[in-house]
Design a protein around this motif. Structure first.
Motif, PDB file in Angstrom:
ATOM      1  N   GLU A  79     -10.100  16.823   6.710  1.00  0.00           N
ATOM      2  CA  GLU A  79      -9.467  16.219   7.886  1.00  0.00           C
ATOM      3  C   GLU A  79      -8.002  15.908   7.584  1.00  0.00           C
ATOM      4  N   VAL A  80      -7.118  16.416   8.449  1.00  0.00           N
ATOM      5  CA  VAL A  80      -5.688  16.142   8.282  1.00  0.00           C
ATOM      6  C   VAL A  80      -5.423  14.673   8.602  1.00  0.00           C
ATOM      7  N   GLN A  81      -4.700  14.009   7.711  1.00  0.00           N
ATOM      8  CA  GLN A  81      -4.312  12.628   7.956  1.00  0.00           C
ATOM      9  C   GLN A  81      -2.890  12.396   7.503  1.00  0.00           C
ATOM     10  N   LEU A  82      -2.179  11.594   8.281  1.00  0.00           N
ATOM     11  CA  LEU A  82      -0.878  11.073   7.891  1.00  0.00           C
ATOM     12  C   LEU A  82      -1.000   9.555   7.959  1.00  0.00           C
ATOM     13  N   VAL A  83      -0.883   8.906   6.818  1.00  0.00           N
ATOM     14  CA  VAL A  83      -1.074   7.456   6.759  1.00  0.00           C
ATOM     15  C   VAL A  83       0.245   6.805   6.371  1.00  0.00           C
ATOM     16  N   GLN A  84       0.728   5.948   7.263  1.00  0.00           N
ATOM     17  CA  GLN A  84       2.042   5.332   7.061  1.00  0.00           C
ATOM     18  C   GLN A  84       1.914   3.949   6.440  1.00  0.00           C
ATOM     19  N   SER A  85       2.994   3.492   5.831  1.00  0.00           N
ATOM     20  CA  SER A  85       3.047   2.158   5.252  1.00  0.00           C
ATOM     21  C   SER A  85       3.077   1.101   6.351  1.00  0.00           C
ATOM     22  N   GLY A  86       2.876  -0.137   5.957  1.00  0.00           N
ATOM     23  CA  GLY A  86       2.696  -1.219   6.910  1.00  0.00           C
ATOM     24  C   GLY A  86       3.980  -1.724   7.545  1.00  0.00           C
ATOM     25  N   ALA A  87       3.788  -2.613   8.519  1.00  0.00           N
ATOM     26  CA  ALA A  87       4.903  -3.172   9.272  1.00  0.00           C
ATOM     27  C   ALA A  87       5.876  -3.908   8.350  1.00  0.00           C
ATOM     28  N   GLU A  88       7.137  -3.880   8.741  1.00  0.00           N
ATOM     29  CA  GLU A  88       8.203  -4.494   7.963  1.00  0.00           C
ATOM     30  C   GLU A  88       9.037  -5.427   8.838  1.00  0.00           C
ATOM     31  N   VAL A  89       9.437  -6.545   8.275  1.00  0.00           N
ATOM     32  CA  VAL A  89      10.381  -7.458   8.929  1.00  0.00           C
ATOM     33  C   VAL A  89      11.561  -7.621   7.976  1.00  0.00           C
ATOM     34  N   LYS A  90      12.730  -7.264   8.449  1.00  0.00           N
ATOM     35  CA  LYS A  90      13.919  -7.259   7.602  1.00  0.00           C
ATOM     36  C   LYS A  90      15.078  -7.946   8.320  1.00  0.00           C
ATOM     37  N   LYS A  91      16.102  -8.294   7.534  1.00  0.00           N
ATOM     38  CA  LYS A  91      17.328  -8.876   8.092  1.00  0.00           C
ATOM     39  C   LYS A  91      18.393  -7.796   8.205  1.00  0.00           C
ATOM     40  N   PRO A  92      19.319  -7.973   9.143  1.00  0.00           N
ATOM     41  CA  PRO A  92      20.423  -7.009   9.257  1.00  0.00           C
ATOM     42  C   PRO A  92      21.152  -6.876   7.923  1.00  0.00           C
ATOM     43  N   GLY A  93      21.502  -5.629   7.595  1.00  0.00           N
ATOM     44  CA  GLY A  93      22.199  -5.355   6.353  1.00  0.00           C
ATOM     45  C   GLY A  93      21.280  -5.018   5.189  1.00  0.00           C
ATOM     46  N   GLU A  94      19.995  -5.313   5.301  1.00  0.00           N
ATOM     47  CA  GLU A  94      19.055  -5.000   4.225  1.00  0.00           C
ATOM     48  C   GLU A  94      18.713  -3.509   4.239  1.00  0.00           C
ATOM     49  N   SER A  95      18.191  -3.046   3.119  1.00  0.00           N
ATOM     50  CA  SER A  95      17.742  -1.662   3.012  1.00  0.00           C
ATOM     51  C   SER A  95      16.238  -1.606   3.195  1.00  0.00           C
ATOM     52  N   LEU A  96      15.736  -0.399   3.501  1.00  0.00           N
ATOM     53  CA  LEU A  96      14.301  -0.243   3.737  1.00  0.00           C
ATOM     54  C   LEU A  96      13.915   1.208   3.506  1.00  0.00           C
ATOM     55  N   LYS A  97      12.716   1.392   2.953  1.00  0.00           N
ATOM     56  CA  LYS A  97      12.149   2.740   2.798  1.00  0.00           C
ATOM     57  C   LYS A  97      10.691   2.649   3.233  1.00  0.00           C
ATOM     58  N   ILE A  98      10.310   3.433   4.235  1.00  0.00           N
ATOM     59  CA  ILE A  98       8.918   3.466   4.671  1.00  0.00           C
ATOM     60  C   ILE A  98       8.317   4.812   4.295  1.00  0.00           C
ATOM     61  N   SER A  99       6.993   4.848   4.192  1.00  0.00           N
ATOM     62  CA  SER A  99       6.344   6.044   3.665  1.00  0.00           C
ATOM     63  C   SER A  99       5.287   6.613   4.594  1.00  0.00           C
ATOM     64  N   CYS A 100       4.942   7.864   4.307  1.00  0.00           N
ATOM     65  CA  CYS A 100       3.964   8.599   5.105  1.00  0.00           C
ATOM     66  C   CYS A 100       3.222   9.531   4.142  1.00  0.00           C
TER      67      CYS A 100
ATOM     68  N   GLY B  77       0.490  12.325   3.363  1.00  0.00           N
ATOM     69  CA  GLY B  77      -0.299  13.375   3.971  1.00  0.00           C
ATOM     70  C   GLY B  77      -1.498  13.744   3.119  1.00  0.00           C
ATOM     71  N   SER B  78      -2.589  14.093   3.780  1.00  0.00           N
ATOM     72  CA  SER B  78      -3.782  14.535   3.064  1.00  0.00           C
ATOM     73  C   SER B  78      -4.588  15.456   3.966  1.00  0.00           C
ATOM     74  N   GLY B  79      -5.478  16.216   3.338  1.00  0.00           N
ATOM     75  CA  GLY B  79      -6.367  17.092   4.095  1.00  0.00           C
ATOM     76  C   GLY B  79      -5.774  18.431   4.469  1.00  0.00           C
ATOM     77  N   TYR B  80      -4.605  18.740   3.942  1.00  0.00           N
ATOM     78  CA  TYR B  80      -3.986  20.043   4.223  1.00  0.00           C
ATOM     79  C   TYR B  80      -2.975  20.332   3.112  1.00  0.00           C
ATOM     80  N   SER B  81      -2.410  21.537   3.138  1.00  0.00           N
ATOM     81  CA  SER B  81      -1.404  21.922   2.154  1.00  0.00           C
ATOM     82  C   SER B  81      -0.074  21.261   2.515  1.00  0.00           C
ATOM     83  N   PHE B  82       0.232  20.158   1.833  1.00  0.00           N
ATOM     84  CA  PHE B  82       1.380  19.317   2.198  1.00  0.00           C
ATOM     85  C   PHE B  82       2.684  20.083   2.186  1.00  0.00           C
TER      86      PHE B  82
END
Lengths: 107, 121
Positions: free
Chosen positions: B1-22, B24-29
Motif C-alpha cells: 500500500e502506497v503511503q505518504l506520512v508527514q510529520s506533526g503540526a508545528e507552532v513557530k515564531k516569525p523568523g524561526e526556521s523549520l523543516k517538515i518531513s514526508c 514514502g512507503s509501499g512503492y519505489s520511492f
C-alpha cells in the motif's frame, strides 16, 4: 504560467441532482487536466486524470470531459458523500496550477 | 500500500526556521516525483513544486522559488520542505504528494495527511 478558472465557486444541490463544474485554462493544456475531491479536514483525493480517465476506485457517477482549454466534471446523481470541494489542476507544464475550487453544498 | 506520512503540526515564531518531513512507503520511492502543495486557511490549493528523489532535481513554482527549499534523503525514503525564516503568512496546511507516472497524466495520485504550520508571535 497557466491560469485555471473554475466555475461556479460554490453551488447548492440536492441528492440525486446532476451537477456540472467547469474549468478553463488560460492556454491549451491538451488533456492534462485533473480533478480532485476534498472533504473538510482531509487531504484531496484524485477523481479524474487526463481529463476523462476515472481513477481506480472512484464511482462511475463521476465523469470528466474536455480538451484544449475547456473542461467539465459531471456528477450524474449526487450522493450524500459527494458534498465536498472540487479542485481542477493542469499538469501540462510547471507550475502545475489549480483552480480556485468549487464547494458543493446541500440544498 | 502506497503511503505518504508527514510529520506533526508545528507552532513557530516569525523568523524561526523549520523543516517538515514526508516519508514514502509501499512503492519505489526513487521512481516518482514528490510534490508539495500549500493550502492557506479557508483557501484553495497552491502547487509549490516538485523534487525527484533519485537525483534531487527540483522544479519550483515562481511564487515559492527562494522562499522554501525541497530536499530528500532517499536512504530513508523521506522528502523535506524547509524554511529558513518563517513569516506569519506561511501559516497553512502543507501536503506532500506523489506525482503519477506519465500514463497518469502527471496527476497527483497519492497525498500525505498534511502538516499544519502555524506561525505566530
Amino acid at each position: 504560467d497557466i491560469q485555471m478558472t473554475q466555475s461556479p465557486s460554490s453551488l447548492s444541490a440536492s441528492v440525486g441532482d446532476r451537477v456540472t463544474i467547469t474549468c478553463r485554462a488560460s492556454q491549451s493544456i491538451t488533456t492534462y487536466l485533473n480533478w480532485y475531491q476534498q472533504k473538510p479536514g482531509k487531504a484531496p483525493k484524485l477523481l479524474i486524470y487526463a481529463a476523462s480517465s476515472l481513477q481506480s476506485g472512484v464511482p462511475s457517477r463521476f465523469s470528466g470531459s474536455g480538451s484544449g482549454t475547456d473542461f467539465t466534471l459531471t456528477i450524474s446523481s449526487l450522493q450524500p458523500e459527494d458534498f465536498a470541494t472540487y479542485h481542477c489542476q493542469q499538469s501540462h507544464s510547471t507550475p502545475y496550477s489549480f483552480g480556485q475550487g468549487t464547494k458543493v453544498e446541500i440544498k | 500500500e502506497v503511503q505518504l506520512v508527514q510529520s506533526g503540526a508545528e507552532v513557530k515564531k516569525p523568523g524561526e526556521s523549520l523543516k517538515i518531513s514526508c516519508k514514502g512507503s509501499g512503492y519505489s520511492f526513487t521512481s516518482y516525483w514528490i510534490g508539495w502543495v500549500r493550502q492557506m486557511p479557508g483557501k484553495g490549493l497552491e502547487w509549490m513544486g516538485i523534487i525527484h528523489p533519485d537525483d534531487s532535481k527540483t522544479r519550483y513554482s515562481p511564487s515559492f522559488q527562494g522562499q522554501v527549499t525541497f530536499s530528500v534523503d532517499k536512504s530513508i525514503t523521506t522528502a523535506y520542505l524547509q524554511w529558513s525564516s518563517l513569516k506569519a503568512s506561511d501559516t497553512a496546511m502543507y501536503y506532500c504528494s506523489r506525482r503519477a507516472a506519465l500514463t497518469g497524466g502527471n496527476s497527483i495520485d497519492f497525498w500525505g495527511q498534511g502538516t499544519l504550520v502555524t506561525v505566530s508571535s
